[in-house]
Design a protein around this motif. Structure first.
Motif, PDB file in Angstrom:
ATOM      1  N   ARG A 154      -6.429 -51.476  39.474  1.00 48.27           N
ATOM      2  CA  ARG A 154      -5.516 -51.440  40.573  1.00 48.27           C
ATOM      3  C   ARG A 154      -5.790 -52.697  41.281  1.00 48.27           C
ATOM      4  O   ARG A 154      -4.584 -53.564  41.459  1.00 48.27           O
ATOM      5  CB  ARG A 154      -5.744 -50.558  41.633  1.00 48.27           C
ATOM      6  N   ASP A 155      -6.783 -53.264  41.529  1.00 47.24           N
ATOM      7  CA  ASP A 155      -7.238 -54.487  42.332  1.00 47.24           C
ATOM      8  C   ASP A 155      -6.465 -55.826  41.486  1.00 47.24           C
ATOM      9  O   ASP A 155      -6.165 -56.552  42.220  1.00 47.24           O
ATOM     10  CB  ASP A 155      -8.552 -54.768  42.512  1.00 47.24           C
ATOM     11  N   HIS A 156      -6.622 -55.472  40.069  1.00 48.60           N
ATOM     12  CA  HIS A 156      -6.176 -56.853  39.388  1.00 48.60           C
ATOM     13  C   HIS A 156      -4.989 -56.769  38.377  1.00 48.60           C
ATOM     14  O   HIS A 156      -4.677 -57.558  37.686  1.00 48.60           O
ATOM     15  CB  HIS A 156      -7.454 -57.382  38.336  1.00 48.60           C
ATOM     16  N   THR A 157      -4.452 -55.606  38.595  1.00 45.15           N
ATOM     17  CA  THR A 157      -2.991 -55.227  38.054  1.00 45.15           C
ATOM     18  C   THR A 157      -3.163 -55.347  36.450  1.00 45.15           C
ATOM     19  O   THR A 157      -2.358 -56.002  35.764  1.00 45.15           O
ATOM     20  CB  THR A 157      -2.058 -55.963  38.417  1.00 45.15           C
ATOM     21  N   VAL A 158      -4.181 -54.723  35.891  1.00 39.44           N
ATOM     22  CA  VAL A 158      -4.578 -54.670  34.361  1.00 39.44           C
ATOM     23  C   VAL A 158      -4.848 -53.463  33.952  1.00 39.44           C
ATOM     24  O   VAL A 158      -5.017 -52.263  34.726  1.00 39.44           O
ATOM     25  CB  VAL A 158      -5.793 -55.716  33.937  1.00 39.44           C
ATOM     26  N   SER A 159      -4.707 -53.410  32.512  1.00 41.28           N
ATOM     27  CA  SER A 159      -5.213 -52.122  31.942  1.00 41.28           C
ATOM     28  C   SER A 159      -6.723 -51.580  31.939  1.00 41.28           C
ATOM     29  O   SER A 159      -7.533 -52.475  32.275  1.00 41.28           O
ATOM     30  CB  SER A 159      -4.524 -51.830  30.628  1.00 41.28           C
ATOM     31  N   ARG A 160      -6.911 -50.511  31.965  1.00 34.20           N
ATOM     32  CA  ARG A 160      -8.515 -50.140  31.683  1.00 34.20           C
ATOM     33  C   ARG A 160      -9.007 -50.762  30.423  1.00 34.20           C
ATOM     34  O   ARG A 160     -10.314 -51.227  30.414  1.00 34.20           O
ATOM     35  CB  ARG A 160      -8.577 -48.551  31.470  1.00 34.20           C
ATOM     36  N   THR A 161      -8.457 -50.817  29.363  1.00 34.09           N
ATOM     37  CA  THR A 161      -8.932 -51.780  28.110  1.00 34.09           C
ATOM     38  C   THR A 161      -9.173 -53.241  28.577  1.00 34.09           C
ATOM     39  O   THR A 161     -10.396 -53.699  28.207  1.00 34.09           O
ATOM     40  CB  THR A 161      -7.820 -51.805  27.042  1.00 34.09           C
ATOM     41  N   VAL A 162      -8.447 -53.627  29.324  1.00 35.72           N
ATOM     42  CA  VAL A 162      -8.824 -55.096  29.638  1.00 35.72           C
ATOM     43  C   VAL A 162     -10.140 -55.216  30.455  1.00 35.72           C
ATOM     44  O   VAL A 162     -10.947 -55.914  30.403  1.00 35.72           O
ATOM     45  CB  VAL A 162      -7.631 -55.878  30.610  1.00 35.72           C
ATOM     46  N   VAL A 163      -9.979 -54.197  31.465  1.00 34.03           N
ATOM     47  CA  VAL A 163     -11.299 -54.025  32.443  1.00 34.03           C
ATOM     48  C   VAL A 163     -12.512 -53.607  31.582  1.00 34.03           C
ATOM     49  O   VAL A 163     -13.592 -54.494  31.655  1.00 34.03           O
ATOM     50  CB  VAL A 163     -11.167 -53.121  33.437  1.00 34.03           C
ATOM     51  N   ARG A 164     -12.356 -53.194  30.672  1.00 36.04           N
ATOM     52  CA  ARG A 164     -13.692 -52.553  29.782  1.00 36.04           C
ATOM     53  C   ARG A 164     -13.868 -53.956  28.865  1.00 36.04           C
ATOM     54  O   ARG A 164     -15.366 -54.119  28.753  1.00 36.04           O
ATOM     55  CB  ARG A 164     -13.397 -51.357  28.673  1.00 36.04           C
ATOM     56  N   GLU A 165     -13.368 -54.470  28.518  1.00 36.57           N
ATOM     57  CA  GLU A 165     -13.557 -55.779  27.820  1.00 36.57           C
ATOM     58  C   GLU A 165     -14.118 -57.004  28.634  1.00 36.57           C
ATOM     59  O   GLU A 165     -14.958 -57.590  28.143  1.00 36.57           O
ATOM     60  CB  GLU A 165     -12.238 -56.462  27.096  1.00 36.57           C
ATOM     61  N   ALA A 166     -13.750 -56.817  29.675  1.00 39.52           N
ATOM     62  CA  ALA A 166     -14.272 -57.944  30.761  1.00 39.52           C
ATOM     63  C   ALA A 166     -15.822 -57.258  30.786  1.00 39.52           C
ATOM     64  O   ALA A 166     -16.584 -58.455  31.094  1.00 39.52           O
ATOM     65  CB  ALA A 166     -13.416 -57.900  32.006  1.00 39.52           C
ATOM     66  N   ILE A 167     -15.902 -56.183  31.447  1.00 40.43           N
ATOM     67  CA  ILE A 167     -17.361 -55.648  31.581  1.00 40.43           C
ATOM     68  C   ILE A 167     -18.080 -55.817  30.471  1.00 40.43           C
ATOM     69  O   ILE A 167     -19.453 -56.080  30.502  1.00 40.43           O
ATOM     70  CB  ILE A 167     -17.270 -54.228  32.078  1.00 40.43           C
TER      71      ILE A 167
END
Length: 217
Positions: free
Chosen positions: A21-34
């Motif tokens: 929500r904060d970065h307006t991206v998908s969960r896939t993008v968040v997981r890749e970033a983590i």
């Protein structure tokens, strides 16, 4: 945000849902970033708890970046290492050199000899001769090593002159003789002679630095 200090070591990162929500991206993008942060040693996922920021690892200095050419002991250390590598390089060059590499070595020898004879700065030309010999091994790792340590590993004329030879001309003549002995053995295909000549050359520099080090204490 971690590097800026917004998230400090020990802090828990927001949930995947919050980050999407904060970065307006998908969960896939968040997981890749983590996953990328974890690979960089910045965060640690903990089962059933979340993702936490880690203390940054101590930065490991790149090899040879802390060499101080003004310190005698530092130059002695480097010359010892160069001796271990370049003695073998000279022997391999005597065994493996090509005609074009012979020409390159001769040209480099002529350049450094002229500089030493005239009293001109010769460190770069000296380094280039050693690099030409390393190239003639036809093993690129020898060149890579010399390029990492760089021209600052060449002993400084002022230090060596002060140690024993008494004048720039005498020092230059001595170095020219040592270089000529190395190159002659390589061109003659004399592997052991090339190793011996290179060892004598680099050991001589070590000894002159040790003499200065003792005199300074």
């Amino acid at each position: 945000m971690i590097l800026s200090g917004k998230y400090c070591p020990g802090d828990k990162l927001p949930s995947e849902a919050q980050l999407t929500r904060d970065h307006t991206v998908s969960r896939t993008v968040v997981r890749e970033a983590i996953a990328a942060l974890r690979a960089d040693g910045l965060v640690e996922p903990r089962q059933g708890s979340g993702v936490y920021v880690l203390e940054p690892a101590a930065e490991v200095p790149a090899p040879f970046t802390n060499i101080d050419s003004a310190r005698l002991s530092s130059m002695i250390e480097l010359l010892e290492l160069r001796t271990a590598v370049e003695v073998e390089a000279a022997g391999l060059a005597a065994q493996r050199r090509s005609p074009s590499q012979e020409e390159r070595i001769i040209d480099a020898l002529r350049t450094v000899t002229d500089a030493n004879t005239s009293g001109a700065p010769s460190a770069d030309a000296d380094f280039d001769l050693h690099l030409a010999i390393a190239e003639a091994t036809n093993n690129p790792r020898f060149c890579e090593f010399l390029q990492v340590v760089g021209p600052n590993s060449i002993p400084r004329r002022a230090l060596d002159t002060a140690s024993s030879e008494g004048s720039p001309h005498a020092y230059g003549a001595m170095i020219n003789t040592e270089h000529d002995n190395i190159v002659t053995a390589i061109l003659n295909g004399d592997e052991q002679g090339a190793r011996d000549a290179m060892r004598q050359h680099l050991k001589g520099s070590q000894q002159r630095y040790r003499t200065l080090l003792r005199a300074a204490t």
